[in-house]
Design a protein around this motif. Structure first.
Motif, PDB file in Angstrom:
ATOM      1  N   PRO A  45      -3.545   5.246   4.300  1.00 27.98           N
ATOM      2  CA  PRO A  45      -2.968   4.343   3.299  1.00 27.98           C
ATOM      3  C   PRO A  45      -3.996   3.997   2.223  1.00 27.98           C
ATOM      4  O   PRO A  45      -5.180   3.855   2.504  1.00 27.98           O
ATOM      5  N   ARG A  46      -3.520   3.871   1.007  1.00 32.78           N
ATOM      6  CA  ARG A  46      -4.368   3.505  -0.115  1.00 32.78           C
ATOM      7  C   ARG A  46      -3.620   2.520  -0.994  1.00 32.78           C
ATOM      8  O   ARG A  46      -2.451   2.226  -0.750  1.00 32.78           O
ATOM      9  N   GLU A  47      -4.279   2.007  -2.007  1.00 25.73           N
ATOM     10  CA  GLU A  47      -3.647   1.008  -2.853  1.00 25.73           C
ATOM     11  C   GLU A  47      -2.503   1.624  -3.654  1.00 25.73           C
ATOM     12  O   GLU A  47      -2.582   2.776  -4.100  1.00 25.73           O
ATOM     13  N   ALA A  48      -1.449   0.847  -3.831  1.00 26.26           N
ATOM     14  CA  ALA A  48      -0.220   1.340  -4.459  1.00 26.26           C
ATOM     15  C   ALA A  48      -0.276   1.182  -5.975  1.00 26.26           C
ATOM     16  O   ALA A  48       0.631   0.627  -6.588  1.00 26.26           O
ATOM     17  N   THR A  49      -1.364   1.659  -6.584  1.00 28.07           N
ATOM     18  CA  THR A  49      -1.522   1.518  -8.029  1.00 28.07           C
ATOM     19  C   THR A  49      -1.444   2.852  -8.768  1.00 28.07           C
ATOM     20  O   THR A  49      -1.424   2.852  -9.999  1.00 28.07           O
ATOM     21  N   SER A  50      -1.424   3.968  -8.062  1.00 27.28           N
ATOM     22  CA  SER A  50      -1.342   5.270  -8.718  1.00 27.28           C
ATOM     23  C   SER A  50       0.082   5.518  -9.214  1.00 27.28           C
ATOM     24  O   SER A  50       1.035   4.834  -8.816  1.00 27.28           O
ATOM     25  N   SER A  81       0.846  -1.198   0.000  1.00 26.86           N
ATOM     26  CA  SER A  81       0.000   0.000   0.000  1.00 26.86           C
ATOM     27  C   SER A  81       0.876   1.241   0.000  1.00 26.86           C
ATOM     28  O   SER A  81       2.111   1.172   0.081  1.00 26.86           O
ATOM     29  N   TYR A  82       0.221   2.410  -0.052  1.00 27.94           N
ATOM     30  CA  TYR A  82       0.964   3.671  -0.187  1.00 27.94           C
ATOM     31  C   TYR A  82       0.192   4.780   0.516  1.00 27.94           C
ATOM     32  O   TYR A  82      -1.038   4.880   0.403  1.00 27.94           O
ATOM     33  N   THR A  83       0.926   5.624   1.243  1.00 23.29           N
ATOM     34  CA  THR A  83       0.360   6.822   1.855  1.00 23.29           C
ATOM     35  C   THR A  83       1.048   8.036   1.256  1.00 23.29           C
ATOM     36  O   THR A  83       2.269   8.179   1.382  1.00 23.29           O
ATOM     37  N   PRO A  84       0.299   8.922   0.572  1.00 19.56           N
ATOM     38  CA  PRO A  84       0.927  10.042  -0.133  1.00 19.56           C
ATOM     39  C   PRO A  84       1.392  11.143   0.815  1.00 19.56           C
ATOM     40  O   PRO A  84       1.112  11.129   2.018  1.00 19.56           O
ATOM     41  N   LEU A  85       2.092  12.100   0.251  1.00 19.73           N
ATOM     42  CA  LEU A  85       2.574  13.255   1.011  1.00 19.73           C
ATOM     43  C   LEU A  85       1.421  13.987   1.670  1.00 19.73           C
ATOM     44  O   LEU A  85       0.284  13.962   1.169  1.00 19.73           O
TER      45      LEU A  85
END
Length: 651
Positions: free
Chosen positions: A482-487, A468-472
């Protein structure tokens, strides 16, 4: 004179021996519990019970030990010395020769000892969820750490006394064991003492059940046949019979704890009509789900693995026999072996039976409790030639593969059979150059609410790890989630940290989140930098973090610089949402700078040591000499102080 000296020498020995025996009788339950918890969890519970009793019963001092015991002041000598004797014997089981089977004690403990049980298996009575969690925590640490935890929390001994007992038991680093025990205490809390006294860890109050009644009967008959000279003929006939049926003869497993008919099976459409989208929603799939003989062999091997069976368990995963809640997920021939997948609510179990008789069967265990739509999305069914085939969940509508080191390249469609079995997929290299990192990109069905695409990566376990991924931080009042790491932003961020995933193999990791917590413009027009915290969360809860720093002048896939590392921490999770870190950076002019950055709640950063500086806000950049020793701290909006996470010593 000689007689008088002999009397003075033997007197203290006899008193010490009697005192030691009294200690063993009086504290027998405590000593057995200490031995049981110190012994390695790779031993079966039956074996640990018997070994624990044997170690305590053999703790009476011998001749040389009695001389030493007579020199220890009474009355504490007996209790302390017996405890050390038990600890030494239990710790010895951690030091087997390379390749020595876990099911056997070390060589020096192979001589027959009491108690000896034939025809029964002994188990401490099962505890609740908290006891299971504690058992899994203890399984992750070393034997000295388990002993330190028991001595401190169960016996209530102070740290210096625990350290002395460990040192007397020849533990090389008692302080390290005490620190690991403190980590368990922080996780379990004040209930640790009560949990250790529960029936889950009481090896003196056990329940029994028969094990190998049929196999014992078969062995008895075989012995009579061998004595009569008929065993060779019988073996030849049995071999011919198995070959004529097309089945390779396999070693006999013990009787299964449950029958194949008792396995739970979920209906094919249950996943679309339930709010619990996890392994319990998987239907039984595969061409051999009705092969009762195969399922019986798989359950029997799980209950009592035959000699030669390869057994592997992920971190903090038990290998206990199947329960009545065991569910069948899959059974079919994949490649060169028959594969059966089970789950019992806490674990996923894979049984592999090679079609060639010369190859041993295998059992693999992995955690599965609290799985969800992403962590229960796929299971590794087979591995060969550096590739893996997955069985996808019934709610997966589309599968693709993509390379994390090629963030700008689209995913490649992946063929999936009607049963959900994928074609072979490349796996990240466990060693060597990190020139590609393939992952699965899965998309859930429109029939469930969580219709989305997500990434999972293979780290060698049965369940791939959710990425997963959490943006700036944004300008809003709420923290990013956290959101899915597809962007595109997620893939670009992951490209800089993907090669670190191989470090997490074998650690029981459930999910990894990449959090870009700060962005900073570098001095002297050096571009910009992004600060990240990569958190690997395990199935049991605690996780590890890497603090990383990357600049815009680096290539798109250049590994980020590691500026901090910590284990068994809540940092960078929803229970540790604040972080500050520092890094050294050299400008194009050759000037060296100390950089620091904090997460969104940081309002001030201060530096002390060889450099003294302070600045309001979340970012700091100050000139610093080479190898300057500094301490960086931050102040949060609510006034609390914040120290660096995983700060490297000597910086």
């Amino acid at each position: 004179m000689s007689t008088s000296q002999r009397r003075r020498a033997t007197g203290p020995e006899r008193v010490a021996l009697d005192h030691a025996e009294a200690v063993i009788v009086d504290q027998y339950t405590r000593l057995v519990r200490l031995a049981y918890l110190t012994l390695p969890s790779t031993l079966s519970r039956h074996r640990r019970v018997l070994v624990a009793h044997a170690l305590v019963q053999r703790a009476l001092p011998g001749l040389r030990a009695r001389h030493a015991l007579s020199r220890i002041p009474q009355p504490r000598a007996g209790a302390a010395w017996v405890t050390v004797r038990v600890l030494c014997a239990a710790l010895a089981h951690e030091h087997r020769p390379r390749g020595w089977p876990d099911r056997l004690p070390p060589p020096r403990a192979l001589r027959p000892v009491l108690p000896f049980v034939w025809g029964l298996r002994l188990f401490p009575r099962a505890g609740g969820t908290e006891e299971i969690v504690l058992a899994q925590l203890l399984a992750e640490v070393s034997a000295p750490a388990r002993a330190a935890f028991v001595l401190g929390r169960l016996d209530g001994l102070p740290r210096p006394e625990v350290a002395q007992l460990l040192a007397d038991a020849d533990v090389s680093d008692p302080q390290e064991a005490l620190d690991a025990a403190c980590g368990i205490e922080e996780t379990v809390g004040e209930a640790a003492g009560a949990l250790l006294r529960s029936q889950e860890f009481d090896a003196c109050s056990v329940q029994t059940r028969p094990t190998d009644l049929l196999r014992r009967r078969r062995r008895f008959r075989v012995l009579w046949c061998a004595a009569a000279g008929v065993a060779v003929v019988c073996a030849a006939l049995a071999s011919l019979g198995s070959v004529s049926r097309g089945e390779a003869p396999r070693p006999a497993a013990g009787p299964p704890a449950i029958s194949a008919d008792a396995l739970l099976r979920t209906s094919p459409d249950a996943w679309a009509d339930t709010s619990r989208v996890d392994f319990t929603a998987w239907p039984a799939r595969g061409s051999r789900v009705d092969d009762r003989a195969l399922l019986t062999r798989a359950l029997g091997a799980w209950t009592d693995p035959p000699r030669g069976t390869r057994v592997g368990a992920a971190a903090a995963t038990t290998t206990e026999p199947p329960t009545k809640a065991t569910q069948l997920l899959y059974a079919a021939v994949v490649g060169r072996e028959a594969v059966v997948l089970f789950q019992d609510g806490r674990r996923v179990v894979r049984y592999g039976e090679p079609l060639a008789a010369s190859s041993p069967a295998s059992l693999d265990f992995s955690r599965a409790d609290d799985s969800d739509v992403t962590t229960a999305a796929a299971l590794a069914v087979s591995r060969s030639d550096g590739k893996v085939r997955y069985l996808t969940a019934p709610w997966i509508a589309e599968a693709r593969t993509r390379d994390l080191l090629s963030p700008n390249s689209p995913g490649r469609p992946l063929d999936v059979s009607g049963e959900g079995l994928t074609e072979p997929v490349g796996t990240p290299s466990a060693a060597g150059a990190c020139d590609a990192l393939p992952v699965l990109q899965l998309r859930s069905s429109r029939r469930i609410v969580e219709k989305h695409a997500f990434l999972v990566a293979d780290l060698g376990g049965l369940s791939p790890v959710h990425l997963s991924y959490t943006p700036l931080p944004g300008t809003g009042a709420q923290a990013r989630q956290p959101r899915e790491a597809t962007s595109r932003a997620a893939l670009l961020s992951w490209a800089h940290g993907a090669c670190r995933l191989s470090e997490l193999r074998g650690n029981g990791v459930r999910a990894v989140n990449q959090w870009d917590f700060a962005e900073q413009r570098l001095p002297e027009d050096g571009g910009r930098a992004v600060w990240s915290c990569t958190r690997a969360s395990t199935w049991r809860g605690p996780g590890s973090v890497l603090l990383q720093f990357r600049t815009s002048t680096q290539s798109a896939t250049a590994p980020a610089q590691i500026v901090g590392r910590a284990r068994a921490t809540a940092a960078c999770s929803r229970f540790g949402q604040h972080v500050v870190a520092d890094a050294r950076w050299t400008a194009g002019s050759g000037h060296r700078f100390l950089l620091a950055a904090g997460s969104r709640e940081v309002t001030r950063i201060s530096v002390t040591g060889d450099v003294d500086a302070e600045k309001r806000g979340r970012l700091l950049a100050v000139r610093a000499p080479k190898d300057a020793r500094v301490t960086v701290r931050a102040r949060l909006a609510d006034g609390q102080a914040l120290a660096e996470v995983g700060r490297f010593e000597g910086r």
